[in-house]
Enzyme design. Structure first.
Site, short mmCIF file in Angstrom:
data_model
loop_
_atom_site.label_atom_id
_atom_site.label_comp_id
_atom_site.label_asym_id
_atom_site.label_seq_id
_atom_site.Cartn_x
_atom_site.Cartn_y
_atom_site.Cartn_z
N GLY A 120 0.71 -1.21 -0.06
CA GLY A 120 0.02 0.24 0.08
C GLY A 120 0.77 1.26 0.04
N SER A 121 2.10 1.27 -0.47
CA SER A 121 2.91 2.52 -0.65
C SER A 121 2.43 3.56 -1.39
CB SER A 121 4.38 2.14 -0.77
OG SER A 121 4.64 1.82 -1.87
N ASN A 122 1.77 3.16 -2.74
CA ASN A 122 1.23 3.86 -3.59
C ASN A 122 0.04 4.72 -3.11
OD1 ASN A 122 2.82 4.45 -6.19
ND2 ASN A 122 2.89 2.24 -5.86
N ARG A 154 -15.73 -14.59 -10.24
CA ARG A 154 -15.14 -13.49 -10.12
C ARG A 154 -16.13 -12.21 -10.49
NH1 ARG A 154 -9.86 -12.57 -13.26
NH2 ARG A 154 -10.93 -12.55 -15.24
N MET A 209 -3.58 -6.85 -7.23
CA MET A 209 -3.00 -8.07 -8.01
C MET A 209 -4.11 -9.02 -8.61
SD MET A 209 0.06 -7.00 -7.76
CE MET A 209 0.88 -8.63 -8.50
N ARG A 210 -5.34 -8.50 -8.74
CA ARG A 210 -6.34 -9.26 -9.33
C ARG A 210 -6.63 -8.80 -10.86
NH1 ARG A 210 -7.57 -14.26 -7.62
NH2 ARG A 210 -9.63 -13.89 -8.27
N ASN A 248 -4.29 3.13 -13.23
CA ASN A 248 -3.32 2.40 -12.67
C ASN A 248 -2.00 2.66 -12.74
OD1 ASN A 248 -2.52 -0.32 -11.65
ND2 ASN A 248 -1.95 -0.96 -13.62
N HIS A 272 2.03 1.07 -12.97
CA HIS A 272 2.55 -0.14 -13.60
C HIS A 272 4.19 0.24 -13.42
CE1 HIS A 272 3.36 -3.74 -15.43
NE2 HIS A 272 4.44 -3.37 -15.96
N GLU A 324 -9.56 -3.16 -20.98
CA GLU A 324 -9.95 -4.55 -20.84
C GLU A 324 -8.50 -5.46 -20.77
OE1 GLU A 324 -13.17 -6.38 -22.70
OE2 GLU A 324 -14.67 -4.72 -22.11
C1 GRF Z 1 3.77 -0.82 -7.37
O1 GRF Z 1 5.36 -1.15 -7.59
C2 GRF Z 1 2.88 -0.77 -8.32
O2 GRF Z 1 3.50 -0.36 -9.46
C3 GRF Z 1 2.85 -2.04 -8.82
O3 GRF Z 1 2.52 -2.92 -7.66
C4 GRF Z 1 3.35 -2.26 -6.74
C5 GRF Z 1 2.60 -1.82 -5.51
O4 GRF Z 1 3.29 -1.53 -4.29
N1 GRF Z 1 1.38 -2.22 -9.52
P1 GRF Z 1 2.38 -0.77 -3.21
O5 GRF Z 1 1.42 -1.79 -2.59
O6 GRF Z 1 1.83 0.56 -3.69
O7 GRF Z 1 3.62 -0.33 -2.25
#
Ligand code: GRF
Length: 211
Positions: free
Chosen positions: A13-15, A67, A92-93, A109, A111, A144
Site C-alpha cells: 500500500g505504499s502508492n 469473479r 493484484m487481481r 493504474n 505499473h 480490458e
Molecule cells: C507497485 O510497484 C505498483 O507499481 C505495482 O505494484 C506495486 C505495489 O506497491 N502495480 P504498493 O502496494 O503500492 O507499495
C-alpha cells in the site's frame, strides 16, 4: 470541490499512502473515500485506517471462482462511498470487463515499467535481463487488456551499473509515489489530454559503463 477516489490494493500500500498523503492538502483535487483490498491481511489496510480512511476487505477467496460476484461486491462498496474515480495501487487481481466497464475512462493504474515495455509481473528483473539503460513507471487508464490503456504519465530512472532487482525497484518506487499523485491531480483537473506528465528526476550516472 474534491472528487471522491476509491483505491484498490492487495498488499503493502505504499502508492495508496502516497495518494492519501497528497490528498491531505486542501488544494489537492481528490479525497480518498475508501481503500478496498482483496486480501484482508494487506498491510495497506492498517495504513489507511491509521489515516482515518474508510477501509473494506473483500476477500476474493470468499467468492471462489465467481469473479463477477467478487467484482459486484467491490462495485457496491465503491458505490456506497460515492466513488467517482478508482485508482488501482498494487491491486493484484485481473479485472473483468464488468468492473473495467463500470469505471471506463475513470480507472487508473500504476505499473512499474515504462509501458509498453515489460507489461505484467517481475518488471525489474526483466528490465535488468534486457539490459535497458532506462526503466521507470507508468500511470495509465485501465482497459480490458492488461497494462495497455492510454498512458497518462511516465517517470524514467537510469539503470545503474551494479543494480540488482531490489535497488532498481526502490529507485522506481520512489518515482511511483511522486508520479501517481501528480498524474491523478492532472487527470482530475482536466489537463491530462493536453500534455503527458513526464519526469526524469534522477540524474544520469557521472560516467557511463564501458560497452
Ligand atoms: C507497485 O510497484 C505498483 O507499481 C505495482 O505494484 C506495486 C505495489 O506497491 N502495480 P504498493 O502496494 O503500492 O507499495
Amino acid at each position: 470541490m474534491k472528487r471522491r477516489v476509491g483505491i484498490l490494493i492487495s498488499g503493502r500500500g505504499s502508492n495508496m499512502v502516497a495518494l492519501a498523503d497528497a490528498a491531505r492538502d486542501p488544494a489537492y483535487p481528490a479525497e480518498i473515500a475508501v481503500v478496498i483490498s482483496n486480501d484482508p491481511t494487506a498491510a495497506g489496510l492498517a495504513l489507511a485506517e491509521a489515516r482515518g480512511i474508510a477501509t473494506r476487505a473483500i476477500p476474493h477467496r470468499h467468492f471462489g471462482r465467481d469473479r463477477a460476484a467478487h467484482e459486484a461486491a467491490i462495485d457496491a462498496a465503491l458505490a456506497a462511498e460515492e466513488v467517482e474515480v478508482v485508482c488501482l495501487a498494487g491491486y493484484m487481481r485481473l479485472l473483468t470487463p464488468f468492473l473495467v466497464g463500470r469505471y471506463a475512462g475513470r480507472m487508473l493504474n500504476i505499473h512499474p515499467s515504462l509501458l509498453p515495455a515489460f507489461p505484467g509481473l517481475e518488471t525489474h528483473a526483466r528490465a535488468l535481463a534486457a539490459g535497458v539503460k532506462f526503466h521507470g513507471c507508468t500511470v495509465h487508464l485501465v482497459t480490458e487488456a492488461m497494462d495497455e490503456g492510454p498512458i497518462l504519465a511516465q517517470a524514467a530512472v537510469p539503470v545503474r551499473p551494479g543494480d540488482d532487482e531490489a535497488a532498481l525497484a526502490e529507485r522506481v518506487l520512489a518515482e511511483e509515489h511522486v508520479l501517481y499523485a501528480a498524474a491523478l491531480a492532472r487527470f482530475l483537473t482536466g489537463d491530462a489530454g493536453r500534455a503527458p506528465t513526464a519526469a526524469l528526476h534522477n540524474p544520469l550516472p557521472d560516467t557511463l559503463p564501458a560497452p
